[in-house]
Design an enzyme around this catalytic site. Structure first.
Site, mmCIF file in Angstrom:
data_model
loop_
_atom_site.group_PDB
_atom_site.id
_atom_site.type_symbol
_atom_site.label_atom_id
_atom_site.label_comp_id
_atom_site.label_asym_id
_atom_site.label_seq_id
_atom_site.Cartn_x
_atom_site.Cartn_y
_atom_site.Cartn_z
ATOM 1 N N HIS A 1 0.708 -1.451 0.072
ATOM 2 C CA HIS A 1 -0.080 0.010 -0.367
ATOM 3 C C HIS A 1 1.136 0.855 -0.180
ATOM 4 O O HIS A 1 0.838 1.640 1.154
ATOM 5 C CB HIS A 1 -0.816 0.084 0.875
ATOM 6 C CG HIS A 1 -1.900 -0.906 1.251
ATOM 7 N ND1 HIS A 1 -1.932 -2.507 1.946
ATOM 8 C CD2 HIS A 1 -3.960 -1.111 1.094
ATOM 9 C CE1 HIS A 1 -2.640 -3.045 2.112
ATOM 10 N NE2 HIS A 1 -3.846 -2.774 0.698
ATOM 11 N N HIS B 1 -2.772 -0.093 6.957
ATOM 12 C CA HIS B 1 -2.020 -0.422 5.628
ATOM 13 C C HIS B 1 -0.903 -0.037 5.021
ATOM 14 O O HIS B 1 -0.006 -0.358 4.258
ATOM 15 C CB HIS B 1 -2.768 -0.412 4.458
ATOM 16 C CG HIS B 1 -3.852 0.440 5.078
ATOM 17 N ND1 HIS B 1 -5.120 1.114 5.447
ATOM 18 C CD2 HIS B 1 -3.483 1.674 3.794
ATOM 19 C CE1 HIS B 1 -5.201 1.983 5.535
ATOM 20 N NE2 HIS B 1 -4.338 2.786 4.318
ATOM 21 N N GLY C 1 -4.900 -3.188 11.080
ATOM 22 C CA GLY C 1 -5.358 -4.001 9.120
ATOM 23 C C GLY C 1 -6.221 -3.861 9.660
ATOM 24 O O GLY C 1 -7.347 -3.592 8.668
ATOM 25 N N PRO C 2 -7.498 -4.386 10.622
ATOM 26 C CA PRO C 2 -8.028 -4.891 10.522
ATOM 27 C C PRO C 2 -8.891 -3.242 11.335
ATOM 28 O O PRO C 2 -8.375 -3.106 12.188
ATOM 29 C CB PRO C 2 -8.951 -5.622 11.992
ATOM 30 C CG PRO C 2 -7.513 -6.786 11.123
ATOM 31 C CD PRO C 2 -6.712 -5.243 11.844
ATOM 32 N N ASP D 1 -10.485 6.669 6.630
ATOM 33 C CA ASP D 1 -11.821 6.811 5.709
ATOM 34 C C ASP D 1 -12.041 5.739 6.656
ATOM 35 O O ASP D 1 -13.336 5.485 6.710
ATOM 36 C CB ASP D 1 -12.179 6.829 4.491
ATOM 37 C CG ASP D 1 -11.570 8.666 4.145
ATOM 38 O OD1 ASP D 1 -12.047 8.943 4.230
ATOM 39 O OD2 ASP D 1 -10.903 8.177 2.560
ATOM 40 N N GLY D 2 -11.883 4.092 6.132
ATOM 41 C CA GLY D 2 -11.924 3.277 6.732
ATOM 42 C C GLY D 2 -12.532 2.851 8.244
ATOM 43 O O GLY D 2 -12.915 2.510 8.551
ATOM 44 N N ASN E 1 -8.202 11.606 2.299
ATOM 45 C CA ASN E 1 -7.576 11.653 1.233
ATOM 46 C C ASN E 1 -9.201 11.538 -0.054
ATOM 47 O O ASN E 1 -8.423 11.424 -0.966
ATOM 48 C CB ASN E 1 -6.575 10.488 1.404
ATOM 49 C CG ASN E 1 -7.164 8.946 1.163
ATOM 50 O OD1 ASN E 1 -7.800 8.894 1.809
ATOM 51 N ND2 ASN E 1 -6.295 7.962 1.484
ATOM 52 N N HIS F 1 -3.652 2.959 -3.734
ATOM 53 C CA HIS F 1 -4.049 2.958 -2.021
ATOM 54 C C HIS F 1 -3.681 1.266 -2.400
ATOM 55 O O HIS F 1 -2.695 1.244 -0.684
ATOM 56 C CB HIS F 1 -5.508 2.554 -2.228
ATOM 57 C CG HIS F 1 -5.832 2.149 -0.863
ATOM 58 N ND1 HIS F 1 -5.860 2.911 0.357
ATOM 59 C CD2 HIS F 1 -5.837 0.723 -0.702
ATOM 60 C CE1 HIS F 1 -6.083 1.446 0.969
ATOM 61 N NE2 HIS F 1 -5.953 0.305 0.848
ATOM 62 N N SER G 1 -25.851 -8.185 35.612
ATOM 63 C CA SER G 1 -26.136 -9.388 34.879
ATOM 64 C C SER G 1 -24.682 -10.340 35.013
ATOM 65 O O SER G 1 -24.931 -10.852 35.208
ATOM 66 C CB SER G 1 -27.039 -9.433 33.806
ATOM 67 O OG SER G 1 -27.997 -8.572 33.664
ATOM 68 N N GLU H 1 -20.274 -3.626 23.071
ATOM 69 C CA GLU H 1 -19.618 -4.351 22.906
ATOM 70 C C GLU H 1 -18.740 -4.018 22.191
ATOM 71 O O GLU H 1 -17.368 -4.520 22.568
ATOM 72 C CB GLU H 1 -20.558 -5.654 22.620
ATOM 73 C CG GLU H 1 -21.804 -6.502 23.009
ATOM 74 C CD GLU H 1 -22.799 -5.321 23.075
ATOM 75 O OE1 GLU H 1 -22.553 -4.574 21.840
ATOM 76 O OE2 GLU H 1 -24.075 -5.363 23.700
ATOM 77 N N HIS I 1 -30.829 -14.880 22.325
ATOM 78 C CA HIS I 1 -29.864 -14.176 23.036
ATOM 79 C C HIS I 1 -28.993 -15.518 23.796
ATOM 80 O O HIS I 1 -28.248 -15.127 25.193
ATOM 81 C CB HIS I 1 -30.934 -13.734 24.038
ATOM 82 C CG HIS I 1 -30.694 -12.004 24.430
ATOM 83 N ND1 HIS I 1 -31.868 -11.629 23.304
ATOM 84 C CD2 HIS I 1 -30.659 -11.154 25.189
ATOM 85 C CE1 HIS I 1 -32.111 -10.191 23.268
ATOM 86 N NE2 HIS I 1 -31.161 -9.941 24.285
ATOM 87 N N ARG J 1 -26.678 -18.211 33.547
ATOM 88 C CA ARG J 1 -26.911 -17.037 34.313
ATOM 89 C C ARG J 1 -27.867 -18.191 35.558
ATOM 90 O O ARG J 1 -27.992 -17.266 36.796
ATOM 91 C CB ARG J 1 -28.431 -16.888 33.312
ATOM 92 C CG ARG J 1 -29.379 -15.718 34.074
ATOM 93 C CD ARG J 1 -30.659 -15.715 33.460
ATOM 94 N NE ARG J 1 -31.368 -14.864 33.555
ATOM 95 C CZ ARG J 1 -32.768 -15.303 33.517
ATOM 96 N NH1 ARG J 1 -33.183 -15.973 32.824
ATOM 97 N NH2 ARG J 1 -33.768 -14.699 34.421
#
Lengths: 674, 674
Positions: free
Chosen positions: A31, A71, A119-120, A160-161, A190, A265, A386, A419, A481, A528
């Site tokens: 990249h 990247h 990266g993710p 952006d991502g 960009n 990119h 909970s 979460e 659930h 539970r």
């Protein structure tokens, strides 16, 4: 600090750009665009603002730099190299090659100076929020009169991502809510994504959105040094709001034919465009990986200067240590993850035979941990009651703090219904290195957190995930659930250790393992519902839990069947074993609180308890149970659930899904052909 | 429509409130607060605006009502009952009981009139966006001169939790970008979450945030009927912006001691407070589940009136049908999911022996599908080129549309970097019933979409998930982008069918299965890299792929070993089989494109191909492979990868991780003890 001449600055930036071009060409993939577009603002940040010591990447007081846009790794690698971190040029030349220190995306623990694996998209965004939160909590706990730890900043480069991903929304909303003034993000606006111009899929008003989160927002031209400096000054002056600097940049800056397009990119420029780019930048075609002498000298000198700054900071810290020896000791203990030698004994004491839901056992263990492990902090995604995750008397972070208290002095965080953000923030807290974080939600919502759990495992950071409501016995809330597949889905993540304890002792030992033994993330899977107490009749020591499996019932004669169960199904297996005995079938009952730990045992140990030949093994779990097949073997049986649950009271569900001692015993008899 | 008297309106609202109180008390658990707080605005919406036919919940032109805050299920159940859907009072009396039509959270396909399964927060929010997008696409494709399908609205009730979840950000951002004027969301701003007052964790400016997404936003008092009507009128007048009505409500309205607190969110009121609530509302204590006659008469009459409205709409539709018979035929065919009888043959024709990446095979199959299955639409989360998901010549939806074209006439959607939102939107498109959606990303990012994939499986909707870059052979991007555990994690979701095809024929048959046979969601797992062509030497018909596994190589003698492989590992197994033959070991090679379909085969069929006794089975997959253990059996071997990958070129990875024919053959020999 003397002003850098414009000509030298440009050479430095072009060095960064052409290193990216050359490394991507050498690897034939990568990249190049983002490093080329970001060279100026990011170098400026590193040169003038970022505080670090290249000879000690783990220096606790350093500013954190998170490359959420992972990247753009080459930009980071080149900066690390030039500033004097232990990353020789030959590693950059080996970009993306097996065993190099320069993988395609930055990896924590693999390359000196890389703060976090990214990266993710969106993950680094949330990790930075966690780091900033940890810094503020450290400052509140340990610093006094402006001296001591936790005064550093957390910077990140986000793309952006990153801002499109949902996790960035969750983390940004919480960062604004908590008022993390020590957080400064550079948004690389960009206007290009992989599919083409950003406008194809993205037209939200990002500055306005972040203002809605209560962030301080400024728009800056990424090439305008004065503007950038003013904006960074203004951001650093913010103490109660995180800052987003929206940098207008040109992706692939310097490439005459591809700059500003999606082509630059994630693809190499190609030999022709690489040549044209160097020509355009007035850069020699050869040698490749060129660092002009004056560039090397200037940046290396800045690295040394930063090291000297660090020494001055250490002097100040020494004064703080002298003035606050108790706090300093506590801080050191936290960062060393020191636990009392008798922690395990303290935790399990008197727990044998207690009857309750394992989530409640977990809550009780937490209260025992609270005073002896002060570096443990945590929270829940709006399910604290909970999940039983609140450290009583630990105080709350943020607007939940007691009136007049420092809002960061508490140990409990209200994460809201977020979460994924919570998990990413937990990883950031763990990476900061002061506090060990645990975070809770329902097991079924582990799905929402999965990308962050994976990264915790990949990095080997010790985030603790507390999952309650772990089966169909969540009950009336129904199949939405009721986890079925989540346990298996967690167990297949390499490097994650999953505990599903059956009683108070196993729960305490799971916590003790997470605090003493873990070298990566740990997940607790808790009920539970109340789990019936069962009596261990076979010889037992609490440390057996750490082996992953052990016998709770051993028949007088050689066993005809081994019932291996996890969590709430252990007492069920014990009861079924009693019924089987009445029918003349000798059953060994094995509790298996952790499949991972059990599989790490030597094969003879495993075979002695759970034979591969001979008696049939029946693995019992109120879930899919796919990962128990390895234990059951092909002659054995997995007694699980391979469909979704149903909304009903617990006894009706137990009946409908066959999780009664009678149904289990009958199935075992059929399996044995009796 | 005559104006309802204030007294009767109040009785209706109190009926809804007290039904919620009584049902929760009878079940001894549930969520009374939201139905009580929302009774007025939601009844007003149903009474005056929502278009539906209680005798035909599947009427395609109906408005959609999505209860994203699924925990408020009793409000929906009570409205369905009163308006005349097939939901008798005895079902409401059996709230949350085994086998009732009134599970804790609404379930699609289980209760007439429930549009979508909700409860996991944020999902309904995204589903509604998908429904609205599908409506606009149907209108563009089929409607002419204001007549024909796709003119309905999509309404949803969303909660604090919904707007906190990241998926709501992704879906809202895309909805604003696409300008879905047919979307109207009521945000229940009750300022309470489970942990306590919303301000503990949530202080963003929601209206401003949605304005940043380019939504039309209005704040309304939930009890102010005139304000609500004006706001709904204004929202319906919007044609190019989705609308968010921020309703200030009081959770648990009517409960004298618990209204406005988190206590009333997810717990029963308890007998005392239930009694006090009825007293406070001037409601009789007995009988429970009371519906006063005038309430029943009024609402039932409104249900009948809506049915009559529907008949008028059908008359208009008949005119459209008469004027546009081709469009009407195409619309009917889409909703009936009609495919050409020879679809399968068309897809596989001439594919045998083609060599390419399976993602490219998938892209080619898509081009064959495009003209013959016009109701197929799809897109990618900013990886269209990598996922090979673009229908060539199909046009783009939104700002990517050709100049002058209706922006919703295309078939390709740019989802942006929004995997989770994309999956939720796909489910909404599938639920709408006109188009069949497929959506693509990298396999490793399946983790981001998991909560929505699960709901697709739970609902049995036919979303198609296209996952490419399916193993370590993603290559240089490194472990962050290399799936290890994702295949197993998908296979454990009940009701999801996963295909990992090995070549063009298997890929085509996987698509054919998704279009012809699927009754739930399907996932394709495809390679980035070119897969060597392999020759099928055993007898083969394309339909064998639908059995889930079949032999590609059958040895002349009885096999000593069965090599069972999936996807890109099939040619590897073929090559290893050749090496084994040279060493005197007879190997059957089995391709297993779908574990789920294979396990659904009768046991004798399975045993004939993959014996449980006799020859050892070696299951080969460049992933964790845990779900293949059932096929390998305990005497067999899973040849997989149980750690994270590495950034490197493909040949180096193959060597390092043992995925060469030589390494595999050597391991098989060792396993066989030869």
């Amino acid at each position: 600090m003397s002003e850098l001449s414009p000509a030298l600055r440009e050479r430095i930036e072009n060095t960064l750009r052409c290193l990216a071009v050359d490394a991507v060409e050498a690897a034939t993939c990568g990249h190049p665009g983002a490093p080329m577009g970001l060279a100026r603002p990011v170098f400026e940040l590193w040169d003038r603002w970022l505080r670090f010591d290249p000879t000690d990447p783990a220096w606790p007081l350093r500013d954190r730099f998170v490359l959420s846009a992972g990247h753009a790794s080459l930009l980071l690698y080149s900066l690390l190299h030039l500033f004097g971190f232990d990353l020789p040029m030959r590693e950059i030349e080996r970009f993306r090659q097996l065993g190099s220190k320069t993988p395609g995306h930055p990896e924590y623990g693999h390359t000196p100076g890389v703060e976090v694996t990214t990266g993710p998209l969106g993950q680094g965004f949330a990790n930075g929020v966690g780091m900033a939160l940890a810094a503020r909590m450290a400052r509140a706990r340990f610093a006094r009169d402006g001296a001591g730890p936790g005064h550093h900043h957390v910077y990140a480069v986000v793309s952006d991502g990153d801002v499109m991903e949902g996790i960035s929304h969750e983390a940004a909303s919480l960062a604004g809510h908590l008022g993390l003034g020590n957080l400064i993000y550079l948004y690389d606006d960009n206007q290009v994504t992989i599919d083409g111009p950003t406008r194809l899929s993205f037209s939200e008003d990002v500055p306005k959105r972040f203002e809605a989160y209560r962030w301080h927002v400024e728009r800056v031209d990424g090439e305008d040094l004065d503007g950038l400096r003013r904006a960074l000054d203004a951001a650093r002056a913010q103490t109660e709001r995180p800052s987003l600097l929206v940098l207008r940049t040109l992706i692939g800056r310097g490439s005459p034919n591809k700059a500003g397009t999606s082509k630059v990119h994630g693809e190499r420029l190609g030999p022709d465009e690489a040549r044209a780019t160097k020509e355009n930048l007035g850069w020699p075609q050869e040698p490749r990986f060129l660092v002009p002498d004056d560039v090397r000298a200037y940046v290396a000198e800045r690295g040394r200067a930063k090291r000297e700054e660090r020494e001055r900071d250490e002097a100040t810290l020494a004064c703080w240590r002298a003035a606050h020896p108790d706090l300093a000791r506590e801080w050191d203990a936290a960062r060393a993850r020191r636990v009392p030698a008798d922690l395990t004994e303290k935790l399990v004491q008197g727990l044998e035979g207690r009857e309750d839901a394992t989530r409640k056992h977990s809550g009780s263990v937490l209260q025992r941990l609270a005073p002896v492990v002060p570096w443990l902090v945590g929270g829940s995604a709006d399910l604290a009651g909970s999940n039983n995750t609140t450290l009583e008397g630990g105080g709350f972070v943020g607007p939940g703090a007691a009136p007049g208290a420092d809002p960061f002095a508490g140990r409990n965080v209200h994460f809201g219904v977020r979460e994924h953000g919570m998990a990413g923030i937990a990883n950031g807290i763990a990476l900061d290195g002061t506090f060990l974080p645990y975070v809770g939600t329902f097991l079924v919502f582990a799905d929402y957190m999965r990308p962050s759990i994976r990264l915790a495992a990949l990095m080997g950071v010790r985030s603790v995930f507390v999952f309650t409501h772990d089966s169909i016995f969540t009950g009336e809330d129904g199949p939405t659930h009721q986890p079925i597949e989540q346990l298996d889905a967690l167990r297949v993540i390499p490097g994650l250790t999953v505990f599903r304890p059956a009683d108070a002792v196993e729960t305490a030992m799971a916590w003790a393992w997470a605090l003493r033994e873990a070298r990566g993330p740990v997940a607790f899977v808790l009920t539970r519902q109340k789990v019936p107490a069962f009596k261990r009749e076979a010889p037992f020591a609490p440390a057996d839990v750490w082996r992953g499996a052990y016998a709770v019932r051993e028949p007088a004669t050689s066993p005809d069947v081994v019932l291996l169960a996890t969590g709430s199904e252990v007492p069920l297996a014990v009861q079924a074993g009693d019924l089987l005995r009445e029918r003349g079938v000798a059953a060994r009952v094995v509790s298996c609180p952790s499949v991972e730990l059990w599989l790490a045992q030597p094969a003879p140990v495993r075979r002695a308890l759970v034979p591969e030949e001979g008696p049939s093994v029946v693995a019992v779990e109120a879930g899919r149970g796919e990962t128990l097949r390895r234990l059951a073997g092909s002659r054995g049986l997995v007694y699980g659930i391979d469909r979704f649950g149903a909304s009903a009271p617990l006894p009706d569900l137990a009946e409908a899904f066959g999780f009664t001692p009678q149904a289990l015993a009958a199935r075992v008899l059929a399996h044995l052909g009796r």
